[in-house]
Motif scaffolding. Sequence first.
Motif, short mmCIF file in Angstrom:
data_model
loop_
_atom_site.label_atom_id
_atom_site.label_comp_id
_atom_site.label_asym_id
_atom_site.label_seq_id
_atom_site.Cartn_x
_atom_site.Cartn_y
_atom_site.Cartn_z
N GLY A 10 13.15 115.70 -8.46
CA GLY A 10 12.26 116.06 -7.67
C GLY A 10 11.05 115.79 -8.80
O GLY A 10 9.95 115.78 -8.30
N ILE A 11 11.26 113.82 -9.46
CA ILE A 11 9.74 113.41 -9.22
C ILE A 11 9.17 112.74 -8.76
O ILE A 11 9.15 112.63 -7.88
N ASP A 12 7.32 112.66 -9.00
CA ASP A 12 6.77 112.09 -7.46
C ASP A 12 6.83 111.11 -7.65
O ASP A 12 7.03 110.36 -8.66
N ASN A 13 6.68 110.72 -5.92
CA ASN A 13 7.11 109.47 -6.04
C ASN A 13 6.01 108.15 -7.41
O ASN A 13 6.01 107.16 -7.43
N SER A 14 4.80 108.63 -7.11
CA SER A 14 3.87 107.54 -8.20
C SER A 14 3.75 107.48 -9.43
O SER A 14 3.30 106.33 -9.96
N ILE A 15 4.91 108.42 -10.02
CA ILE A 15 5.33 108.31 -11.13
C ILE A 15 7.02 107.27 -11.28
O ILE A 15 6.83 106.32 -11.97
N ALA A 16 7.69 108.07 -10.70
CA ALA A 16 9.19 107.41 -10.14
C ALA A 16 8.85 105.46 -9.79
O ALA A 16 10.14 104.69 -11.12
N SER A 17 8.50 105.47 -9.22
CA SER A 17 8.33 104.25 -8.12
C SER A 17 7.73 103.12 -9.50
O SER A 17 7.79 102.06 -9.58
N PHE A 18 7.05 103.56 -10.68
CA PHE A 18 6.69 102.93 -11.71
C PHE A 18 7.16 103.13 -13.22
O PHE A 18 7.92 101.67 -13.41
N THR A 19 8.22 103.96 -13.29
CA THR A 19 8.12 104.97 -14.61
C THR A 19 10.25 103.59 -14.20
O THR A 19 10.76 103.27 -15.24
#
Length: 427
Positions: A288-297
């Motif tokens: 459930g991590i938002d794309n704006s975080i997951a796409s970077f991390t």
Amino acid sequence: MKLSTKIFLGMVLGVIVGASLNWLSGYESGFAANLAAWLVNSVFDVVGQIFIASLKLLVVPLVFVSLVCGASTMGVNARMGHMAAKTLGLYLLTTAIAITLALLFANLINPGEGIDIATTSIYEAKPAPSVKEVLINIFPTNPVKAMAEGNMLQIIVFAILMGVAVTHSGEKGKQVLSFFESFNEVVMAMVSFLMHLAPYGVFCLLAKLFSELGISAILDLAKYFFTVVLVLLLHGLGVYTLLFKLLTRLSPLTLLKNVRPAMLFAFSTSSSSATIPVTMNVAERRIGIDNSIASFTVPLGATINMDGTAIMQGVATVFIAQAFNIDISLGGYVAVILTATLASIGTAGVPGVGLITLSLVLQQVGLPVEGIALIIGVDRLLDMVRTAVNVTGDCVVSTVVARSEGLLNEDIFYEVSDRDQYEEKQG
Ligand code: ASP
């Protein structure tokens, strides 16, 4: 049957079939040995390599497209800098903890005592990249070249730049963004197709690997092997659980359950980089991590965060020092912690690279690089376990960061029904 159960079955069967073939190929009789060789080289190797190629195929489009979307949602502001700093800090912190734990346990267990170094073959050390080179290399001169080479850090830099530029381009930018968002959905659909094939791919990969691995290698190096595995388990199940609970107050067990498919892929492919599509899928759709975080991390973690690798390097350093009867001073240990943490940044997420950057750590404390020859026999097996830890670490840190930014969807994190629907769709 659920997809992760199928993948797990594929793994277990692969190991059993591979080990049986290894045993068969020991026979002098022509037929059995020929059959084993044919199965391994003409079936398992072909299917396994196609599976890995398909995974790698998705990495660059997925990371690029997803990160352009993520960076443009987040925009360039203090918040993004804050998020990036937090991610980087946590990645480094977890790696430093990992290597410290490894040094502690290796000194307690003394895996290198009584090793006869005369039996080692000569290991040709490949040069590890210098810190300066690693730094300069982050910045691309040509985005197409970066993508063609799959240079993750360069792709990340270019995607962030593009995403930020999209937000600054008004109406036209919005059109580009909507294209990228649709594209992202399409790539995610390709990832889903691939996960569907995973049980077979994983079976073939492991059957091939275990048909070639002599289990006897483990026996000779049992103490080293099990020390590394012990610390990997301690870190993967203990340290992450504790850290996660402390920083998020969410259930670590649910997290580990959610991360499972990524762990299985990492274990089977021994490559955090090839696992990126699955890790991304897991991060967004199961945790459930938002794309704006997951796409970077996620892609960043797959490239620079290697806790499992650092653990192997810590234990290996002590092991080699003991085998060669060389004492490491306290300052030496501090140097090992620092170098191994930095070396993990320079370790690419592909099979076996941890062994190459180990030479950097050994040189730092004046240990003979040839010592690597001592542990090479079991490294392929350890690579699987440490890659699973590497990927788990990426997911843990990503979740912690998302939670602290208020960008973790707890419904998805705990929502069983959503996930079952998702898995039904897969399998
Ligand atoms: N195979 C590891 C990974 O991809 C790197 C290594 O330790 O060799 O994460």
